[in-house]
Design a protein around this motif. Sequence first.
Motif, PDB file in Angstrom:
ATOM      1  N   PHE A   1       0.859  -1.180   0.000  1.00  0.00           N
ATOM      2  CA  PHE A   1       0.000   0.000   0.000  1.00  0.00           C
ATOM      3  C   PHE A   1       0.902   1.238   0.000  1.00  0.00           C
ATOM      4  O   PHE A   1       1.968   1.242   0.641  1.00  0.00           O
ATOM      5  CB  PHE A   1      -0.896  -0.006   1.242  1.00  0.00           C
TER       6      PHE A   1
ATOM      7  N   HIS B   1      -5.252   4.555   6.371  1.00  0.00           N
ATOM      8  CA  HIS B   1      -5.778   3.371   7.073  1.00  0.00           C
ATOM      9  C   HIS B   1      -5.705   3.555   8.586  1.00  0.00           C
ATOM     10  O   HIS B   1      -6.675   3.367   9.305  1.00  0.00           O
ATOM     11  CB  HIS B   1      -5.026   2.111   6.651  1.00  0.00           C
ATOM     12  N   TRP B   2      -4.523   3.977   9.079  1.00  0.00           N
ATOM     13  CA  TRP B   2      -4.345   4.049  10.527  1.00  0.00           C
ATOM     14  C   TRP B   2      -5.048   5.257  11.139  1.00  0.00           C
ATOM     15  O   TRP B   2      -5.540   5.198  12.266  1.00  0.00           O
ATOM     16  CB  TRP B   2      -2.847   3.996  10.888  1.00  0.00           C
TER      17      TRP B   2
ATOM     18  N   VAL C   1     -12.148   5.751  14.107  1.00  0.00           N
ATOM     19  CA  VAL C   1     -13.267   4.802  14.269  1.00  0.00           C
ATOM     20  C   VAL C   1     -13.293   4.282  15.704  1.00  0.00           C
ATOM     21  O   VAL C   1     -14.342   4.240  16.352  1.00  0.00           O
ATOM     22  CB  VAL C   1     -13.163   3.642  13.252  1.00  0.00           C
TER      23      VAL C   1
ATOM     24  N   ARG D   1      -9.788   7.392   0.463  1.00  0.00           N
ATOM     25  CA  ARG D   1      -9.147   6.068   0.346  1.00  0.00           C
ATOM     26  C   ARG D   1      -9.639   5.332  -0.884  1.00  0.00           C
ATOM     27  O   ARG D   1      -8.865   4.681  -1.586  1.00  0.00           O
ATOM     28  CB  ARG D   1      -9.478   5.216   1.575  1.00  0.00           C
TER      29      ARG D   1
ATOM     30  N   ARG E   1      -7.481   4.115  -3.951  1.00  0.00           N
ATOM     31  CA  ARG E   1      -7.516   2.686  -4.293  1.00  0.00           C
ATOM     32  C   ARG E   1      -7.751   2.526  -5.799  1.00  0.00           C
ATOM     33  O   ARG E   1      -7.149   1.688  -6.455  1.00  0.00           O
ATOM     34  CB  ARG E   1      -8.664   2.042  -3.518  1.00  0.00           C
TER      35      ARG E   1
ATOM     36  N   HIS F   1     -13.395  -6.671   3.454  1.00  0.00           N
ATOM     37  CA  HIS F   1     -12.947  -5.305   3.150  1.00  0.00           C
ATOM     38  C   HIS F   1     -14.068  -4.488   2.508  1.00  0.00           C
ATOM     39  O   HIS F   1     -14.257  -3.322   2.829  1.00  0.00           O
ATOM     40  CB  HIS F   1     -11.706  -5.332   2.245  1.00  0.00           C
TER      41      HIS F   1
ATOM     42  N   TYR G   1     -15.675  -1.130   4.166  1.00  0.00           N
ATOM     43  CA  TYR G   1     -15.854   0.151   3.463  1.00  0.00           C
ATOM     44  C   TYR G   1     -17.330   0.568   3.496  1.00  0.00           C
ATOM     45  O   TYR G   1     -17.649   1.735   3.729  1.00  0.00           O
ATOM     46  CB  TYR G   1     -15.368   0.051   2.010  1.00  0.00           C
TER      47      TYR G   1
ATOM     48  N   ILE H   1     -14.477  -5.644  12.594  1.00  0.00           N
ATOM     49  CA  ILE H   1     -13.141  -5.212  13.028  1.00  0.00           C
ATOM     50  C   ILE H   1     -12.453  -6.361  13.764  1.00  0.00           C
ATOM     51  O   ILE H   1     -11.269  -6.646  13.540  1.00  0.00           O
ATOM     52  CB  ILE H   1     -13.219  -3.944  13.907  1.00  0.00           C
TER      53      ILE H   1
ATOM     54  N   HIS I   1     -11.378  -8.806  11.254  1.00  0.00           N
ATOM     55  CA  HIS I   1     -10.308  -8.195  10.462  1.00  0.00           C
ATOM     56  C   HIS I   1      -8.958  -8.304  11.185  1.00  0.00           C
ATOM     57  O   HIS I   1      -7.957  -8.723  10.600  1.00  0.00           O
ATOM     58  CB  HIS I   1     -10.691  -6.728  10.245  1.00  0.00           C
TER      59      HIS I   1
ATOM     60  N   VAL J   1       1.778  -9.786   6.102  1.00  0.00           N
ATOM     61  CA  VAL J   1       0.761  -8.868   5.614  1.00  0.00           C
ATOM     62  C   VAL J   1       0.780  -7.532   6.379  1.00  0.00           C
ATOM     63  O   VAL J   1       0.483  -6.484   5.809  1.00  0.00           O
ATOM     64  CB  VAL J   1      -0.639  -9.523   5.693  1.00  0.00           C
TER      65      VAL J   1
ATOM     66  N   ARG K   1       2.725  -4.728   4.792  1.00  0.00           N
ATOM     67  CA  ARG K   1       2.119  -4.009   3.646  1.00  0.00           C
ATOM     68  C   ARG K   1       1.333  -2.791   4.097  1.00  0.00           C
ATOM     69  O   ARG K   1       1.135  -1.838   3.340  1.00  0.00           O
ATOM     70  CB  ARG K   1       1.163  -4.936   2.876  1.00  0.00           C
ATOM     71  N   MET K   2       0.838  -2.841   5.355  1.00  0.00           N
ATOM     72  CA  MET K   2       0.014  -1.737   5.855  1.00  0.00           C
ATOM     73  C   MET K   2       0.769  -0.898   6.890  1.00  0.00           C
ATOM     74  O   MET K   2       0.224   0.037   7.449  1.00  0.00           O
ATOM     75  CB  MET K   2      -1.270  -2.323   6.455  1.00  0.00           C
TER      76      MET K   2
HETATM   77  C1  HEM Z   1     -11.262   0.533  12.958  1.00  0.00           C
HETATM   78  C2  HEM Z   1     -10.389  -0.337  12.643  1.00  0.00           C
HETATM   79  C3  HEM Z   1     -10.041  -0.760  11.233  1.00  0.00           C
HETATM   80  C4  HEM Z   1     -10.704  -0.594  10.042  1.00  0.00           C
HETATM   81  C5  HEM Z   1     -12.035   0.096   9.813  1.00  0.00           C
HETATM   82  C6  HEM Z   1      -9.895  -1.199   8.998  1.00  0.00           C
HETATM   83  C7  HEM Z   1     -10.224  -1.251   7.648  1.00  0.00           C
HETATM   84  C8  HEM Z   1      -9.461  -1.830   6.657  1.00  0.00           C
HETATM   85  C9  HEM Z   1      -9.816  -1.917   5.263  1.00  0.00           C
HETATM   86  C10 HEM Z   1     -11.116  -1.392   4.650  1.00  0.00           C
HETATM   87  C11 HEM Z   1      -8.794  -2.533   4.610  1.00  0.00           C
HETATM   88  C12 HEM Z   1      -8.727  -2.857   3.104  1.00  0.00           C
HETATM   89  C13 HEM Z   1      -7.809  -1.910   2.405  1.00  0.00           C
HETATM   90  C14 HEM Z   1      -7.943  -2.010   0.894  1.00  0.00           C
HETATM   91  O1  HEM Z   1      -7.708  -3.101   0.352  1.00  0.00           O
HETATM   92  O2  HEM Z   1      -8.296  -0.992   0.274  1.00  0.00           O
HETATM   93  C15 HEM Z   1      -7.782  -2.835   5.586  1.00  0.00           C
HETATM   94  C16 HEM Z   1      -6.580  -3.453   5.326  1.00  0.00           C
HETATM   95  C17 HEM Z   1      -5.704  -3.886   6.293  1.00  0.00           C
HETATM   96  N1  HEM Z   1      -5.834  -3.722   7.670  1.00  0.00           N
HETATM   97 FE1  HEM Z   1      -7.280  -2.716   8.619  1.00  0.00          FE
HETATM   98  N2  HEM Z   1      -8.765  -1.717   9.586  1.00  0.00           N
HETATM   99  C18 HEM Z   1      -8.811  -1.474  10.951  1.00  0.00           C
HETATM  100  C19 HEM Z   1      -7.904  -1.837  11.906  1.00  0.00           C
HETATM  101  C20 HEM Z   1      -6.810  -2.639  11.673  1.00  0.00           C
HETATM  102  C21 HEM Z   1      -5.924  -3.149  12.697  1.00  0.00           C
HETATM  103  C22 HEM Z   1      -6.058  -2.894  14.213  1.00  0.00           C
HETATM  104  C23 HEM Z   1      -4.974  -3.893  12.056  1.00  0.00           C
HETATM  105  C24 HEM Z   1      -3.824  -4.650  12.683  1.00  0.00           C
HETATM  106  C25 HEM Z   1      -3.938  -5.853  13.153  1.00  0.00           C
HETATM  107  C26 HEM Z   1      -5.255  -3.825  10.631  1.00  0.00           C
HETATM  108  C27 HEM Z   1      -4.526  -4.415   9.641  1.00  0.00           C
HETATM  109  C28 HEM Z   1      -4.747  -4.334   8.284  1.00  0.00           C
HETATM  110  C29 HEM Z   1      -3.885  -4.912   7.269  1.00  0.00           C
HETATM  111  C30 HEM Z   1      -2.605  -5.672   7.522  1.00  0.00           C
HETATM  112  C31 HEM Z   1      -4.478  -4.632   6.019  1.00  0.00           C
HETATM  113  C32 HEM Z   1      -3.941  -5.021   4.634  1.00  0.00           C
HETATM  114  C33 HEM Z   1      -4.632  -6.262   4.180  1.00  0.00           C
HETATM  115  C34 HEM Z   1      -4.070  -6.689   2.820  1.00  0.00           C
HETATM  116  O3  HEM Z   1      -2.889  -6.491   2.566  1.00  0.00           O
HETATM  117  O4  HEM Z   1      -4.858  -7.206   2.020  1.00  0.00           O
HETATM  118  N3  HEM Z   1      -6.390  -3.061  10.436  1.00  0.00           N
HETATM  119  N4  HEM Z   1      -8.208  -2.407   6.824  1.00  0.00           N
END
Ligand code: HEM
Length: 164
Positions: free
Chosen positions: A7, A15-16, A22, A70, A74, A98, A102, A139, A142, A157, A160-161
Amino acid sequence: MNTPVAFSLPQRVLHWLTAGLVFFNLLIPDGMEEWNRSIKRTGSATADQVGSANIHAYVGITILILVVLRLVLRFIQGVPPSSPLEPAIFRAVAKIAHVLLYGLLIAMPVTGMAAYYLGYDGAGDVHADILKVALWALIAGHVLGALTHQFYWKTNVLRRMTAG
Ligand code: HEM
Ligand code: HEM
């Protein structure tokens, strides 16, 4: 559409930032809840109550703007392909999760605004009862999915984020 290896920096920052906002609104909706109780009981709210409720509202609207940004990014920059180390069924589940995430990140602010600014109680109920629970569940799934990736399938993975 492009197929990058990670990403982009703006995608990671968004994302963060979104995740932080949220969690803020999910964990501390007290000001908005107090405003809501006051409006339902007395038909009005104090300036302090409106001020606290506005924090929830503005954070939520910021989330909506960031999510639209976002999705635009994307579309323009693409996203890295899912890892072949992960079973196909889980890749499909992650994709659906995902899309649902969204969807909820748009539906939460929209129903919230309909309740707060337009007075639609039904939208408030959907926002506070159904969508809130669905968002928490997604969540949780996720985060569990991301950790499974990282430590069970060892697909790195999280990188990547985070570091990219
Ligand atoms: C409110 C909390 C969160 C929301 C709403 C959220 C939402 C999302 C969304 C929508 C994506 C897809 C991105 C895309 O493909 O366009 C994503 C990817 C990702 N998120 Fe979160 N996320 C949250 C919290 C977290 C947390 C706490 C972690 C850590 C454990 C995390 C780790 C990741 C990772 C590693 C990806 C990449 C996945 C990939 O490479 O396919 N997320 N997140
Ligand atoms: C992703 C963004 C948002 C999240 C995660 C969120 C989360 C929450 C949560 C956890 C509650 C308390 C539910 C309960 O346990 O009773 C709540 C209530 C509420 N929120 Fe939000 N909210 C968001 C955006 C917004 C926005 C943008 C507005 C308005 C501009 C808004 C207006 C309200 C209202 C009016 C209530 C009270 C609804 C009722 O109980 O009938 N929210 N929100």
